[in-house]
Enzyme design. Structure first.
Site, PDB file in Angstrom:
ATOM      1  N   ILE A  12       0.836  -1.213   0.000  1.00  9.33           N
ATOM      2  CA  ILE A  12       0.000   0.000   0.000  1.00  9.33           C
ATOM      3  C   ILE A  12       0.864   1.254   0.000  1.00  9.33           C
ATOM      4  CG2 ILE A  12      -0.378   0.260   2.501  1.00  9.33           C
ATOM      5  CD1 ILE A  12      -2.944   0.700  -0.368  1.00  9.33           C
ATOM      6  N   SER A  32      12.670   1.602   5.946  1.00  7.81           N
ATOM      7  CA  SER A  32      12.340   0.186   5.881  1.00  7.81           C
ATOM      8  C   SER A  32      13.269  -0.510   6.877  1.00  7.81           C
ATOM      9  CB  SER A  32      12.602  -0.330   4.466  1.00  7.81           C
ATOM     10  OG  SER A  32      12.593  -1.742   4.459  1.00  7.81           O
ATOM     11  N   LYS A  93      -5.501   1.873   7.908  1.00  4.65           N
ATOM     12  CA  LYS A  93      -6.533   1.123   8.615  1.00  4.65           C
ATOM     13  C   LYS A  93      -6.070  -0.307   8.753  1.00  4.65           C
ATOM     14  CE  LYS A  93      -7.769  -1.421   5.832  1.00  4.65           C
ATOM     15  NZ  LYS A  93      -7.086  -2.421   4.995  1.00  4.65           N
ATOM     16  N   ARG A 161       0.467 -12.193   5.722  1.00 11.34           N
ATOM     17  CA  ARG A 161       0.139 -11.389   6.912  1.00 11.34           C
ATOM     18  C   ARG A 161      -1.366 -11.386   7.201  1.00 11.34           C
ATOM     19  NH1 ARG A 161      -2.603  -6.813   6.269  1.00 11.34           N
ATOM     20  NH2 ARG A 161      -2.608  -5.868   4.214  1.00 11.34           N
ATOM     21  N   ASP A 174      -9.019  -6.146   8.372  1.00  6.66           N
ATOM     22  CA  ASP A 174      -8.354  -5.804   7.119  1.00  6.66           C
ATOM     23  C   ASP A 174      -9.315  -5.271   6.063  1.00  6.66           C
ATOM     24  OD1 ASP A 174      -6.656  -6.355   4.510  1.00  6.66           O
ATOM     25  OD2 ASP A 174      -5.331  -6.453   6.238  1.00  6.66           O
TER      26      ASP A 174
HETATM   27  N1  LIG Z   1      -5.848   1.778   2.182  1.00  4.67           N
HETATM   28  C1  LIG Z   1      -5.850   0.652   1.509  1.00  4.67           C
HETATM   29  O1  LIG Z   1      -6.467   0.524   0.463  1.00  4.67           O
HETATM   30  C2  LIG Z   1      -5.046  -0.493   2.012  1.00  4.67           C
HETATM   31  C3  LIG Z   1      -4.778  -1.559   1.154  1.00  4.67           C
HETATM   32  C4  LIG Z   1      -3.960  -2.584   1.626  1.00  4.67           C
HETATM   33  C5  LIG Z   1      -3.489  -2.550   2.914  1.00  4.67           C
HETATM   34  N2  LIG Z   1      -3.801  -1.502   3.738  1.00  4.67           N
HETATM   35  C6  LIG Z   1      -3.300  -1.460   5.122  1.00  4.67           C
HETATM   36  O2  LIG Z   1      -1.919  -1.099   5.061  1.00  4.67           O
HETATM   37  C7  LIG Z   1      -1.154  -1.849   6.003  1.00  4.67           C
HETATM   38  C8  LIG Z   1      -0.046  -2.590   5.259  1.00  4.67           C
HETATM   39  O3  LIG Z   1      -0.619  -3.447   4.295  1.00  4.67           O
HETATM   40  P1  LIG Z   1       0.204  -3.957   3.004  1.00  4.67           P
HETATM   41  O4  LIG Z   1      -0.776  -4.726   2.201  1.00  4.67           O
HETATM   42  O5  LIG Z   1       0.940  -2.852   2.364  1.00  4.67           O
HETATM   43  O6  LIG Z   1       1.208  -4.959   3.713  1.00  4.67           O
HETATM   44  P2  LIG Z   1       2.640  -5.457   3.199  1.00  4.67           P
HETATM   45  O7  LIG Z   1       2.733  -5.385   1.728  1.00  4.67           O
HETATM   46  O8  LIG Z   1       2.892  -6.719   3.889  1.00  4.67           O
HETATM   47  O9  LIG Z   1       3.612  -4.321   3.776  1.00  4.67           O
HETATM   48  C9  LIG Z   1       3.742  -4.080   5.133  1.00  4.67           C
HETATM   49  C10 LIG Z   1       5.141  -3.544   5.407  1.00  4.67           C
HETATM   50  O10 LIG Z   1       5.251  -3.389   6.817  1.00  4.67           O
HETATM   51  C11 LIG Z   1       6.602  -3.563   7.202  1.00  4.67           C
HETATM   52  N3  LIG Z   1       6.712  -4.440   8.374  1.00  4.67           N
HETATM   53  C12 LIG Z   1       7.240  -4.080   9.571  1.00  4.67           C
HETATM   54  N4  LIG Z   1       7.232  -5.078  10.436  1.00  4.67           N
HETATM   55  C13 LIG Z   1       6.696  -6.137   9.785  1.00  4.67           C
HETATM   56  C14 LIG Z   1       6.458  -7.472  10.160  1.00  4.67           C
HETATM   57  N5  LIG Z   1       6.753  -7.944  11.380  1.00  4.67           N
HETATM   58  N6  LIG Z   1       5.906  -8.292   9.248  1.00  4.67           N
HETATM   59  C15 LIG Z   1       5.584  -7.835   8.023  1.00  4.67           C
HETATM   60  N7  LIG Z   1       5.783  -6.559   7.609  1.00  4.67           N
HETATM   61  C16 LIG Z   1       6.358  -5.725   8.482  1.00  4.67           C
HETATM   62  C17 LIG Z   1       7.337  -4.125   6.011  1.00  4.67           C
HETATM   63  O11 LIG Z   1       8.079  -3.056   5.471  1.00  4.67           O
HETATM   64  P3  LIG Z   1       9.672  -2.945   5.640  1.00  4.67           P
HETATM   65  O12 LIG Z   1      10.205  -4.325   5.392  1.00  4.67           O
HETATM   66  O13 LIG Z   1       9.984  -1.962   4.605  1.00  4.67           O
HETATM   67  O14 LIG Z   1      10.009  -2.462   7.020  1.00  4.67           O
HETATM   68  C18 LIG Z   1       6.255  -4.501   5.016  1.00  4.67           C
HETATM   69  O15 LIG Z   1       6.660  -4.342   3.706  1.00  4.67           O
HETATM   70  C19 LIG Z   1      -2.166  -2.738   6.743  1.00  4.67           C
HETATM   71  O16 LIG Z   1      -2.539  -2.131   7.945  1.00  4.67           O
HETATM   72  C20 LIG Z   1      -3.351  -2.817   5.801  1.00  4.67           C
HETATM   73  O17 LIG Z   1      -4.595  -2.969   6.449  1.00  4.67           O
HETATM   74  C21 LIG Z   1      -4.553  -0.485   3.296  1.00  4.67           C
END
Ligand SMILES: NC(=O)c1ccc[n+]([C@@H]2O[C@H](COP(=O)([O-])OP(=O)(O)OC[C@H]3O[C@@H](n4cnc5c(N)ncnc54)[C@H](OP(=O)(O)O)[C@@H]3O)[C@@H](O)[C@H]2O)c1
Length: 323
Positions: A12, A32, A93, A161, A174
Site C-alpha cells: 500500500i 524500511s 486502517k 500477513r 483488514d
Molecule cells: N488503504 C488501503 O487501500 C489499504 C490496502 C492494503 C493494505 N492496507 C493497510 O496497510 C497496512 C499494510 O498493508 P500492506 O498490504 O501494504 O502490507 P505489506 O505489503 O505486507 O507491507 C507491510 C510492510 O510493513 C513492514 N513491516 C514491519 N514489520 C513487519 C512485520 N513484522 N511483518 C511484516 N511486515 C512488516 C514491512 O516493510 P519494511 O520491510 O519496509 O520495514 C512490510 O513491507 C495494513 O494495515 C493494511 O490494512 C490499506
C-alpha cells in the site's frame, strides 16, 4: 510544505507514493527495516532520504508527518514511537487492534499537539462525499437498509500477513472495516450487533456476516478472504435506493427512485489512484493547525474500533498482544 516520511515499504505504501507524487506532495523520507528496500523506494519515488530503521527516520527533525503502512498489529507501537518524536501521523486502517490502543494513541497525540488520522481513503473520495450530501438532503428518503460486501479469495500461504494473528490478521480488521465504515457513514453506530463467523486454522476470522440493528433500519455486511463477491454498497431508503459499484473506490453512484427508475448517476475518475484525497486532507489539516480531520474524526475511529471489539468478543477472537 508538509514533508512526509513513510514507514513500511510494502504494497500500500507504493500506492501512497504514486498518489503523493501525483498531487506534488513532498515525499521527503522513507524507512524500511531493510535499507536496500528503502533505497529502492527512494530511487523509484524520488525521496530525499532513505533510512534503514523506523526510529532513525522518526529522529529526523525535517519529517513533519509520518505515513504508517506497516501491518495493523504493529500500528500501535509505531504510532507511539512516532509520537515520542512529536510527528504528525497518517496511519493505515485498521488504526489499531482495538479501541483501548486507539484511545491511548489519540490521548498521547492530543498531549503532544500532533495531528493524527486513520487512512480510510474511501471516506475522502469526492463521489462518496457527494452521495453523503445527497442522502442527508433526503434524495432517497429515510434510510431503511444498507448492504455492503468486501470479499476476495486470498492466498492461503503460511506467511501471508492476512492470516497472522500477531500482525492483526483476519478479514474483519483488514477488509471488513470497509463495509462497517459504509454502514456507519449512512446510519451511524448500531444499537445492536449480530454476527456469524468462520475461522481460519491460525485462529483469525476467514469470513463473516454481520448484522447491524438500528431503531428503524438494518445493515448487512459481509467480508471474506475465502470467496469472491461484488464489492458493492447499497443504501435503501423510503423513496429509492443508491447502488455504489466497487464502493471502496467510489468512482460511481447510481441513484434510483422507488419505481426503480435511474434518476441520477455520478461518475468521476480519480485524479491519481484514489489515495490523493486523504493526502490532500492531511496537508490541509496540518497547515490549518488542526489535530484531527472532520472527515475522519477521532470519534469515528474510536467508534468503529469499539464495534470491531464487540464483534470479536462475540467470536472470542483475542490477538496475542491482548492476552
Ligand atoms: N488503504 C488501503 O487501500 C489499504 C490496502 C492494503 C493494505 N492496507 C493497510 O496497510 C497496512 C499494510 O498493508 P500492506 O498490504 O501494504 O502490507 P505489506 O505489503 O505486507 O507491507 C507491510 C510492510 O510493513 C513492514 N513491516 C514491519 N514489520 C513487519 C512485520 N513484522 N511483518 C511484516 N511486515 C512488516 C514491512 O516493510 P519494511 O520491510 O519496509 O520495514 C512490510 O513491507 C495494513 O494495515 C493494511 O490494512 C490499506
Amino acid at each position: 510544505m508538509i514533508r512526509f516520511g513513510v514507514i513500511g515499504a510494502g504494497n500500500i505504501a507504493r500506492k501512497f507514493c504514486e498518489a503523493a507524487n501525483g498531487v506534488e506532495a513532498n515525499l521527503y523520507a522513507v524507512a524500511s527495516r531493510n535499507i536496500e528496500k528503502a533505497k529502492d523506494y527512494q530511487k523509484t519515488y524520488g525521496f530525499e532520504k532513505a533510512y534503514g530503521s523506523y526510529a532513525s527516520m522518526f529522529a529526523d527533525p525535517l519529517v513533519d508527518c509520518v505515513y504508517i503502512a506497516t501491518p495493523h498489529g504493529l500500528h500501535y507501537e509505531h504510532m507511539m514511537l512516532a509520537l515520542d518524536y512529536n510527528k504528525h501521523i497518517l496511519c493505515e486502517k485498521a488504526f489499531t487492534l482495538n479501541e483501548k490502543q486507539a484511545k491511548a494513541v489519540l490521548d498521547k497525540a492530543h498531549e503532544k499537539g500532533c495531528f493524527v488520522m486513520e487512512a480510510l481513503w474511501t471516506r475522502f473520495i469526492p463521489t462518496m462525499r457527494e452521495v453523503q450530501s445527497l442522502v442527508n438532503e433526503g434524495i432517497i428518503g429515510d434510510i431503511t437498509k444498507v448492504e455492503a460486501n468486501f470479499c476476495f479469495k486470498a492466498s492461503k500461504e503460511d506467511d501471508n500477513r492476512l492470516f497472522a494473528p500477531h500482525l492483526g490478521g483476519g478479514a474483519l480488521l483488514d477488509i471488513g472495516i470497509y463495509p462497517l465504515t459504509f454502514a456507519n457513514l449512512f446510519l451511524g453506530s448500531p444499537k445492536k450487533i449480530e454476527s456469524k463467523v468462520d475461522f481460519y486454522h491460525t485462529g483469525v476470522d476467514l469470513s463473516s456476516e454481520i448484522k447491524f440493528i438500528y431503531n428503524h433500519a438494518t445493515a448487512h455486511l459481509i467480508s471474506s478472504f475465502d470467496y469472491t463477491l461484488p464489492i458493492d454498497g447499497f443504501i435503501y431508503g423510503t423513496k429509492g435506493y443508491i447502488h455504489m459499484p466497487m464502493f471502496l473506490e467510489s468512482k460511481q453512484a447510481l441513484i434510483y427512485d422507488e419505481t426503480n427508475n435511474l434518476i441520477k448517476e455520478i461518475k468521476q475518475d480519480h485524479m491519481v489512484n484514489g489515495m490523493e484525497y486523504e493526502i490532500l486532507e492531511v496537508i490541509k489539516c496540518i497547515t490549518d493547525g488542526k489535530l484531527e480531520s472532520p472527515i475522519m474524526p477521532h470519534s469515528e475511529t474510536l467508534s468503529i474500533m469499539n464495534q470491531m471489539d464487540e464483534i470479536r468478543k462475540q467470536w472470542n477472537l483475542v490477538y496475542p498482544q491482548e492476552k
